[in-house]
Each structure stands twice: as structure tokens, then as C-alpha cells.
Design an enzyme around this catalytic site. Structure first.
Site, PDB file in Angstrom:
ATOM      1  N   SER A 682       0.791  -1.225   0.000  1.00  0.00           N
ATOM      2  CA  SER A 682       0.000   0.000   0.000  1.00  0.00           C
ATOM      3  C   SER A 682       0.827   1.282   0.000  1.00  0.00           C
ATOM      4  O   SER A 682       0.287   2.379  -0.100  1.00  0.00           O
ATOM      5  CB  SER A 682      -0.986  -0.003   1.168  1.00  0.00           C
ATOM      6  N   LYS A 725      -6.185   3.870   8.919  1.00  0.00           N
ATOM      7  CA  LYS A 725      -5.213   4.771   8.293  1.00  0.00           C
ATOM      8  C   LYS A 725      -5.710   6.212   8.320  1.00  0.00           C
ATOM      9  O   LYS A 725      -4.949   7.144   8.628  1.00  0.00           O
ATOM     10  CB  LYS A 725      -4.978   4.337   6.847  1.00  0.00           C
TER      11      LYS A 725
END
Ligand code: ADP
Length: 801
Positions: A682, A725
Site C-alpha cells: 500500500s 489509516k
């Protein structure tokens, strides 16, 4: 006496002795059988009873030749002759008179005869003192000998003490010592008494040594024998005692086992197997290790709750109440669980259950499982599967191994004491598998409703029904749960808590729980909301509330201590006053980045403790096209850096980058906090933007964070952990978060505060966000980092010199 006259010879009958020696002055009785010998005795008896006795050299010879007989012997008087009832045997008693030497021997089956000459003792040159010394030492040795030799009487010493003449003493000892015939002959042939005593002393010493060794060996043998006998007697005694007490050990306990086995509510197959093992037990000797193994086995089988169970109750409103009582929030999770229970209620034929709760540590998985157990009236057992590599841990070891035991599942059932408990299997995502077998295969058999009605444990060897067990497995991530297991489980995900949720959990659940545990009343300890917030921000960094609970417990301990010591009656914890209680804050608030910098981009990561920001730094220096990646990166992350680089090469011209950069530049990509391992795809977009910034010299906006996997063509792919996140980005004061377009629907899951505080930019391609994130001046030339430039400048400078 004729012996005094050495010159005079005498004719006498001769008796050849086999293994006997007669010394002068000694009396001896023995049997005579050979015709030649009895004839010689008869002859002597007819004349003056005198006879010459000499040893024969070869004991087996019936009629030895003259040369087969020693020539030195003893002239004796036959004092008695006694005919024995059987055959020709007669017993005679002789008295040795003097030593003599046979000058001639005439062998004759009708009686041997000989011509002899006396051999008186020879004088020798030896002082009286020495003779005395010799005599004494022989006497004392002989005394020892008499004491130890089994067939001697110690009083015999008196015989010689009465007559301490050296010659007599020597003859006496020689007669009574157990010596070889050759040795006795040698003594007989030694005519000097002193020398004879010397010889004797040597023999005595040797015999004493031999007897000492003999004794040592005998003692050892005796001790061994005593020990064996002792054990034998003890065993016999034990049997008698057991019989007296009516505890005929083995058979009694066999009966007890038999009764219990008969009473077990089990199938005929299981009962037969148990009775067979009992049969084996009854054949084992008492106390054998095999018997111990069999006993252990039967004990375990008898302890198993074969049909013992608690009555399951499913009352949805009650379950809802319990879940709400114990947990703040978690609405979706509670809803899913209640749905699951409702379905169970409607399909009573499904007796067990299988759920998997996935989420970061401390988010309430175990505590939810406990509430379910309470709501369904099942016993609760917890097993941790973290680090289990060995199939035998799940399925047990065969009972033939010493110390073998059933596997964890069966042990759990025994611990629960009911066959329908709620079994929490923690950390199913951390199962290992190696050469010792695959534990997930055994788990699959146990968890799968199709197969678990006859789960086979290696130790039990008989099937046990696990179909009524309600299994709840927990995991931190779905990614590492073995696929076949994952497919069979109903997954319910729990996500990180926001600070606001943590505050509520702390206020409504954790603090009251801890207060109660520490014996504090509500009015004895108050903690301000703002103080709890400080605790969350400064003392914990986690997705769940485990550390927060620990910190609250520490506050309770301090309060309890203070109240007990009488320092205060109650404690009220205010903001800014945590340091005396918990020490200095462990975490500083994340720095809001204000400056836009070249080659530095803020990424977002999802870790075990929740979401975090993760910066990427890129430096470009002149070189030969080397790519250097540092910061404890995993393979996936390295590959994703390569992918980003390849994409940039393919678009170099459009991006305004020197197309040859991969030949004349060295690139260094670094992730700070090098000690923390990092992996995953990611950070692809983050690395890509950092590279473009470093290669073009355009700074990156400091208030932007991003996450997304990228392809070689720059497409942005979706990622996991968006909720966590974005929470991290919010905490760090970021304004804009770039997310993969495909993650857009997940924004619905995001916490209210976060959604309001951030602006989200979904994208499906890197190109589309470059204008947003790069602060570009019109400068097409590729630029280097300031310090890299100065370094390179200096270098060039030196070359020119
Ligand atoms: P996990 O099993 O997910 O690691 P636990 O169930 O052990 O987490 O939770 C840790 C502690 O936090 C427990 O005391 C639990 O009761 C408490 N807790 C977690 N989530 C909540 C919640 N939503 N409401 C109330 N207490 C909670």
C-alpha cells in the site's frame, strides 16, 4: 633313634601317598584302598609298625614306577589300623617320626618296599635372635591364618605355643596349611628349620592375601544377595499387608474401573475399546510403567464429559441486553452476533457454532465471546493457538509415548466439564505448520460441522463428539488464516476505536471495572474526561483499549494505595496531573508538517496497533543507476518500489525527467524507524510520488497523506485498513488524504469526526494527483536534493582542480 644315624639304612614297606604329606611329629588319619598300599600297611603291622610314606608325583597313577615317587618322605609308625566295612578299605592312623630318603624303591603290586636313610635337620648359620624373629612372625601369620581359614580352629595355635621348637613349629604349620602337594614336598625336603620357616612365612603371606581377596568377593556377593532377598521379602510382605487390608490392589481397582466404564453413556464401540484396555491393565504387573500409562488413559476417558452438558438458552432480547451491558458501541458486531444467534435458534438441529472475530488486539473479541457464553448458558474455555506448529498439540500424542496427553481440544473439553462449552480459540491467524504436521488440518476436522461429530484424538483413539461445541476463533488479521479454515467460518470484523470511542469505553466500562477490582467506590476515584483523553493520547498507542485499561488499573492502584495510607479520602484525576501517577507521557502528539519538501511524502500504514503515518524519503545523487532501499522492508514493499520506478521510467519525458536518469543517477529510498519491519503493497503510490518529487525537484505538499498500491502503468489499486489509516492521518493533522478510487465505498465506515476533519481525494491513477500534491514551479530541468547538490558540486569542483 635310627634317624640319628645317617649312615644306617633300613628296609621298610612303602606307601605311596596321593596328595598327602606327613611331617615328622604329626599324627594323621587317612583311608587306604589300593591293594599295594594295604599290603604295605599289613606288612608294617606284622613287623614293627614302621612304614615309609612318600608322595607320588602323578596322582592318577595306580601303580607308580620308582621314579614316579618322591624320594624324600617320612618314616612313620602306624598307630592304628581299622578295617572298613566296604571292600578292602582300611583307615589308619600314623605318626610321623623322621624325614628319610629312599635309596631304592621296589614297586610291587603285592606291596612296595624301600631302603631308606634318615635325613636329620641340618644345622644352619643363623643367629638365635633371627631365628626367634622368624618364629614369631610365622606364628603371628599362622594365627591370622587360623582365624580366617574356614576349616581351622584358632585354638590350634595353642598346640605349637606349648612347644616353640623351630623344627616342630615349622612341621606343624606345614602340616596344617592348605598348600599344593609340590609345595608341601618342598617344605619336607628343606632340612634347615630356619629356611623352612622362611619358606613357610612366604606361603602364609600369600595365603592370607588370597583369603583377603576371597573375602572381599564373598562380601560383595553376599551384599547383593542380601539386597535381592530383602526386596523379595518386602514384596512378599506388601502382598500380605494388602491382603490383610482387603486391598488386593490390582483386582480391586480393576473392578472399580469396570464399574465406571459400564456406567458411561457411550457407544458400544467405545465401551468395548475401554474394556479391552482395562483387560490389558489387569494383566500388567503391579507398578509397571505400562500399567501407569493404561491407568492414565482410563482416567482421562472416564473424566471426559461424554454426555454432560449445560442447557443452552437462546433468548435474543436477553442476549442483546447482555451484549449492550458489557460493550459500548460495536453496533454492527452486536447486530451480526444476534442475527447469528437468531438463526441458530430457528435451526435447533445445528447444535454447535463457528464464528471468527477478526480485529486488532484489545478491541473486545474475547469479551464479546464471554458475553455470548453467558447469554447462551455455556461453559467458557479459552485456548491460545499462537505458535502452535505441531499437529500433535491439537490432536494429542499416542498414548504409547511416556507422558503423552490428549490434544488441546480434548483437554479443553475436560477443563470445561461439559460437552457443549463455548470454546474460544485465540490467535488462529498465528498457527504455524512445519515438518511436525499441519495443525490446521486437525483444526479443520474439529471445527467442521460435517466431520466433528466423531473427532479423533490420537491419545483417546476413540471418536469424541465435538458437534455441540460453540467455537469462536479470534484473529488480528484474516490474511494469515489458513484458507480452508477461513472458508468455513462466519467472519465478523471489529475495527479500531477512535479516541472518542475509547473515552466512552473507559468511562462506562473500564474504569468502573477496575475500580471494583481495586475495591474503590465511585466517589473515591474520579477521572476527568480530559484526563482520560490525555491518557489515550500520551500513554497509549493502540487500536483497542488494552493499554488504556492497564493505565486505568495503575491509577486505581495509586488511589487505593493513597487512601489506605490515609494520604487522602478520595482522588480526583485532573488533566495535566497524570505525571505523578503514571510517569512522563510516552507519546508526543504527532507533528503537523508545515513545510513542503522535496522527496519526502507522508504515507499511511496499518499495523497491529492500528493506523500510523509512515514517511518515505527519497534522495537522488549522481551515480550509475543503483537503487538502494532501506528501513527494514519486506519483499512486497521492495517489489512495489521497483514497480514505481519502472512506471516513472516509462513516463519520464512527460514528467519532465531526464530519460537517462536510471543510468546516471543513484536512487535511495528510505523509510524512517528502521527497526520496525515494514511490508505490504500500500505504500506504492507514496514511493512513486516521492520519487517523482526527488527527480523533478518539485516539493510535495506537507498537509497531504496518501495510500494505495500501484501497477507498472500507474494505476492505483485498493488497500485495506482504510478506517485505521484515515484515523492516523486525522491525528497527525493532515488535511487531504488520497485514497484508491475503489476504496471510496469504505468511506461510509469511517468515523464521523475523521470524515469531517479530512478531505478525501479518490484516484485510480497516479497521474491524476500529481498536480494536486506537487508544488510545481515552471522548471523542466531535473533537480537534486539541496545537500546532494552541494555534495555533488564539491565533488565536481575537486575533479576540476
Ligand atoms: P481482544 O480479545 O480483542 O484482544 P479483549 O476482549 O481482551 O480484547 O478486550 C480488552 C479489554 O477491553 C477487556 O477488558 C474488554 O472488556 C474491554 N473492551 C474492549 N472493547 C470494549 C467495548 N466496546 N466496550 C467495553 N469494554 C471493551
Amino acid at each position: 633313634m635310627p634317624e640319628n644315624n645317617e649312615k644306617e639304612t633300613v628296609l621298610l614297606p612303602l606307601l605311596a601317598l596321593r596328595g598327602l604329606t606327613v611331617f615328622p611329629g604329626m599324627l594323621l588319619t587317612f583311608d587306604v584302598e589300593r591293594p599295594a598300599s594295604t599290603a604295605a600297611v599289613d606288612l608294617a603291622m606284622k613287623t614293627n609298625q614302621m612304614i615309609f610314606l612318600a608322595g607320588q608325583k602323578e596322582l592318577t597313577e595306580e601303580l607308580p614306577e620308582a621314579g614316579g615317587i618322591y624320594h624324600v618322605g617320612t618314616v612313620c609308625r602306624v598307630k592304628q589300623q581299622l578295617r572298613q566295612p566296604r571292600g578292602n578299605v582300611c583307615r589308619i592312623m600314623v605318626e610321623g617320626l623322621y624325614r628319610a630318603e629312599a635309596l631304592n624303591i621296589w614297586p610291587d603290586p603285592k606291596g612296595y618296599s624301600t631302603e631308606i636313610r634318615p635325613l636329620p635337620d641340618r644345622p644352619e648359620r643363623i643367629s638365635a635372635v633371627r631365628m626367634q624373629g622368624l618364629l614369631r612372625s610365622c606364628l603371628s601369620l599362622f594365627e591370622d591364618y587360623l582365624r580366617q581359614a574356614p576349616d581351622m580352629l584358632p585354638e590350634q595355635i595353642l598346640n605349637i605355643l606349648a612347644n616353640p621348637d623351630p623344627s616342630y613349629v615349622a612341621n606343624y604349620i606345614a602340616q596344617h596349611l592348605r598348600l599344593e602337594p609340590e609345595e608341601k614336598q618342598k617344605l619336607l625336603e628343606t632340612l634347615q628349620p630356619g629356611k623352612r620357616l622362611m619358606l613357610l612365612a612366604g606361603y602364609l603371606k600369600r595365603e592370607l592375601d588370597i583369603m583377603a581377596v576371597e573375602k572381599e568377593i564373598n562380601d560383595a556377593a553376599q551384599e547383593q544377595m542380601n539386597r535381592n532377598q530383602r526386596e523379595y521379602y518386602l514384596r512378599e510382605e506388601m502382598k500380605v499387608i494388602q491382603a490383610e487390608l482387603g486391598e488386593d490392589g490390582l483386582s480391586d481397582d480393576t473392578e472399580e474401573y469396570r464399574r465406571k466404564i459400564e456406567a458411561l453413556p457411550v457407544s458400544a464401540e467405545v465401551r468395548d475399546k475401554l474394556l479391552k484396555e482395562l483387560g490389558r491393565l489387569s494383566k500388567q504387573p503391579f507398578g509397571s510403567s505400562e500399567a501407569a500409562v493404561l491407568r492414565g488413559y482410563l482416567d482421562v476417558c472416564l473424566e471426559l464429559p461424554w454426555s454432560k452438558k449445560t442447557k443452552e438458552t437462546i433468548d435474543i432480547p436477553k442476549a442483546r441486553k447482555m451484549l449492550d451491558e458489557d460493550h459500548y458501541g460495536l453496533e454492527k458486531v452486536k447486530e451480526r452476533i444476534l442475527e447469528y444467534l437468531a438463526v441458530k435458534q430457528l435451526t435447533p438441529e445445528i447444535k454447535g457454532g463457528l464464528l471468527c472475530l477478526v480485529g486488532p488486539p484489545g478491541t473486545g473479541k474475547t469479551s464479546i465471546a464471554m458475553s455470548i457464553a453467558r447469554a447462551t448458558n455455556r461453559k467458557l474455555v479459552r485456548l491460545s493457538l499462537g505458535g502452535v506448529h505441531d499437529e500433535a498439540e491439537i490432536r494429542g500424542h499416542r498414548k504409547t509415548y511416556i507422558g503423552s496427553m490428549p490434544g488441546r481440544l480434548i483437554s479443553g473439553i475436560i477443563q470445561a466439564g461439559s460437552c457443549n462449552p463455548l470454546m474460544v480459540l485465540d490467535e488462529i491467524d498465528k498457527l504455524g505448520s512445519d515438518y511436525r504436521g499441519d495443525p490446521s488440518a486437525a483444526l479443520l476436522e474439529a471445527l467442521d460441522g460435517e466431520q466433528n461429530s466423531s473427532f479423533r484424538d490420537n491419545f483417546l483413539e476413540i471418536p469424541f463428539d465435538l458437534s455441540e461445541v460453540f467455537f469462536i476463533t479470534t484473529a488480528n488479521t484474516k490474511d494469515t488464516i489458513p484458507r480452508p479454515l477461513l472458508d468455513r467460518m462466519e467472519i465478523i470484523e471489529l475495527s479500531s476505536y477512535t479516541d472518542e470511542e475509547k473515552l466512552h469505553i473507559a468511562k462506562d466500562h473500564l474504569l468502573p471495572k477496575q475500580r471494583k477490582k481495586h475495591g474503590l467506590k465511585a466517589n473515591q476515584l474520579r477521572v476527568d474526561d480530559e484526563a482520560i483523553r490525555e491518557m489515550i493520547r500520551g500513554y497509549t498507542r493502540e487500536s483497542g483499549v488494552r493499554l488504556l485499561e492497564r493505565e486505568l488499573a495503575a491509577v486505581c492502584r495509586k488511589a487505593a494505595g493513597g487512601i489506605a495510607e490515609g494520604k487522602y479520602k478520595s482522588l480526583s484525576v485532573k488533566p495535566g496531573k497524570l505525571e505523578p501517577l503514571l510517569g512522563p507521557a510516552r507519546f508526543k502528539p504527532e507533528q503537523r508538517r508545515v513545510r513542503d519538501e522535496v522527496g519526502l511524502v507522508r504515507g499511511l500504514a496499518y499495523t497491529a496497533v492500528g493506523g500510523e503515518t509512515l514517511d518515505v524519503e527519497v534522495a537522488v545523487v549522481e551515480g550509475s543507476g543503483k537503487l538502494n532501499l532501506t528501513g527494514n522492508l519486506g519483499d512486497v514493499m521492495k517489489e512495489s518500489a521497483q514497480a514505481a520506478l519502472s512506471y516513472i521510467r516509462s513516463r519520464a519525458r512527460t514528467l519532465g525527467i531526464d530519460p537517462e536518469f536510471y543510468k546516471n543517477r543513484d536512487i535511495h529510498i528510505h523509510f524512517p524507524e528502521g527497526a520496525v519491519p515494514k511490508d505490504g503493497p500500500s505504500a506504492g503510490i507514496t514511493m512513486c510520488v516521492a520519487l517523482i518529487s526527488a527527480l523533478t525537484g518539485a516539493p510535495v505538499r506537507g498537509d497531504v497523506a496518501m495510500t494505495g498500491e500501484i501497477t507498472l502503468r500507474g494505476r492505483v489499486l485498493p488497500i485495506g485498513g482504510l478506517r485505521e489509516k484515515t484515523m492516523a492521518a486525522y491525528r497527525a493533522g493532515v488535511k487531504t488524504v488520497i485514497i484508491p478510487a475503489e476504496n471510496e465505498p469504505d468511506l461510509a465506515e469511517i468515523d464521523q469526526d475523521v470524515r469531517q476533519g479530512l478531505s478525501f481525494v479518490p484516484t485510480d491513477h497516479v497521474d491524476k494527483i500529481l498536480d494536486l500534491v506537487l508544488v510545481r514551479e515552471e522548471k523542466p530541468e531535473p533537480a537534486l536534493l539541496p545537500q546532494a547538490q552541494s555534495l555533488l558540486g564539491a565533488e565536481r569542483h575537486t575533479v576540476r582542480q
